[in-house]
Design an enzyme around this catalytic site. Structure first.
Site, PDB file in Angstrom:
ATOM      1  N   CYS A   1       0.841  -1.206   0.000  1.00 49.25           N
ATOM      2  CA  CYS A   1       0.000   0.000   0.000  1.00 49.25           C
ATOM      3  C   CYS A   1       0.870   1.247   0.000  1.00 49.25           C
ATOM      4  O   CYS A   1       1.347   1.693   1.060  1.00 49.25           O
ATOM      5  CB  CYS A   1      -0.922  -0.019   1.216  1.00 49.25           C
ATOM      6  SG  CYS A   1      -1.960   1.440   1.303  1.00 49.25           S
TER       7      CYS A   1
ATOM      8  N   CYS B   1      -0.439   4.102   2.094  1.00 50.57           N
ATOM      9  CA  CYS B   1      -0.317   3.937   3.551  1.00 50.57           C
ATOM     10  C   CYS B   1       1.126   4.136   3.997  1.00 50.57           C
ATOM     11  O   CYS B   1       1.379   4.735   5.028  1.00 50.57           O
ATOM     12  CB  CYS B   1      -0.733   2.527   3.995  1.00 50.57           C
ATOM     13  SG  CYS B   1      -2.182   1.877   3.215  1.00 50.57           S
ATOM     14  N   ASP B   2       2.074   3.608   3.233  1.00 52.91           N
ATOM     15  CA  ASP B   2       3.459   3.520   3.713  1.00 52.91           C
ATOM     16  C   ASP B   2       4.437   4.444   2.998  1.00 52.91           C
ATOM     17  O   ASP B   2       5.587   4.564   3.414  1.00 52.91           O
ATOM     18  CB  ASP B   2       3.958   2.064   3.557  1.00 52.91           C
ATOM     19  CG  ASP B   2       3.074   1.091   4.328  1.00 52.91           C
ATOM     20  OD1 ASP B   2       2.547   1.501   5.376  1.00 52.91           O
ATOM     21  OD2 ASP B   2       2.917  -0.056   3.887  1.00 52.91           O
TER      22      ASP B   2
END
Ligand code: NAP
Length: 305
Positions: free
Chosen positions: A132, A135-136
């Site tokens: 992701c 997300c990261d």
């Protein structure tokens, strides 16, 4: 006994909820995690009509707010495990030994990222290997990263990461991308993005955290090492079919076989969104499935009377 239990709260489940409410069905939405589905992890959505540019998270919030405004009850953190046929419908087993009864089931559980399966991948999940980018990605500011894949997700991830990373290398196993043309044009215009064609990731190396990857040119067999702090895997998805592939016929990929009306081959069970066999998995096609499924469920319930 509910008219329908909707399993999953992504675009398919939320659209189904709106249509179920309008049809005055009795229903509940059961969600394993937090409501929203895969779009919670999508940075920008620019192909859902009415929203020229919106984050996946914000669109998910709007879907949820709309469904709740229609009176939808969403139960989060509930794991549906099994179903049994009973008189007039089904008994759904959840969270161990609890049960609920419903006349029909609508499975809208979506899909999950596929793994590469190369050496080092499992070892470094959360330590440089990510599924992701939105997300990261922030953890890799100023670093060199690899994105693997050639579809829309991989290209979007590469574009997104290029905003903050020092360099982004897109590794693709063929010599052309399947991503949409506008995304590819944008990707190719970015100065800190390189595309490595005809190549796969053979191994991920590191010491606590990812440090490099071993790439293999599938045409020449040549192996090369490339420095990278992050490996973002975007090689497609696999269906979240609840392990029910032995009870409800699926295609070879594990997606429930169902047509546009979302009817599976088990009467009373419907599948909508990414978990269904289909050629285009998008927010809009998932939402359309939710509407079609409820339309068919209404007919099915009338036929049972
Ligand atoms: P996808 O379109 O299935 O692409 C997967 C990519 O990974 C392909 O390029 C594939 O290569 C490659 N691949 C598969 N297995 C691999 C492996 N073991 N090793 C290396 N590469 C591998 O998946 P996606 O990009 O996640 O997209 C899924 C669906 O969502 C698609 O319908 C897509 O259009 C849609 N989507 C749309 C948007 C948007 O419109 N904004 C954004 C994201 C996703 P090959 O090309 O050689 O098969």
């Amino acid at each position: 006994m509910y008219d329908v239990v909707i399993i999953g709260s992504g675009p398919a489940g939320m659209a189904a909820a709106v249509y179920a409410a309008r049809a005055e069905l009795t229903f509940v939405v059961a969600e394993k995690d937090m409501s929203g589905g895969q779009i919670l992890e999508t940075s920008d959505i620019d192909n859902y009509p009415g929203f020229p540019s919106i984050s996946g998270f914000d669109l998910a919030e709007k879907f949820r707010a709309h469904a709740e405004a229609c009176g939808t009850e969403i139960i989060e953190n509930i794991t549906i495990e099994d179903f049994r046929k009973i008189d007039g419908g089904f008994e759904l087993v959840f969270d161990g030994n609890k049960t609920m009864e419903t006349k029909t089931i609508l499975i809208a559980t979506g899909a999950k990222p596929r793994r590469l399966g190369c050496a080092g991948e499992e070892e470094f999940v959360g330590a440089g290997v990510s599924y992701c980018a939105t997300c990261d990605g922030a953890f890799f500011k100023g670093r060199d990263v690899i994105v693997v894949g050639g579809g829309n997700t991989a290209v979007e991830d590469a574009i997104f990461l290029a905003r903050g990373c020092k360099s982004v290398t897109l590794v693709h196993r063929r010599d052309s991308l399947r991503a949409s043309r506008n995304l590819v044009t944008k990707l190719k215009s970015l100065p800190n993005v390189e595309i490595v064609w005809d190549s796969t990731v053979e191994r991920i190396y590191g010491n606590g955290m990812v440090e490099s990857v071993l790439l293999k040119n599938v045409k020449t067999g040549e192996l090369t090492d490339r420095k990278a702090s992050g490996v973002f895997v975007a090689v497609g998805t696999k269906p979240s079919n609840l392990g029910w592939q032995d009870k409800i016929p699926c295609d070879e990929g594990g997606y429930f076989i169902a047509g546009e009306n979302c009817e599976t081959q088990v009467p009373g069970i419907f599948a909508a969104g990414d978990v269904r066999t289909k050629s285009l998995r998008q927010v809009i096609t998932a939402a359309a499935d939710g509407a079609n499924a409820i339309y068919r469920i209404e007919q099915y319930l009338a036929e049972q009377q």
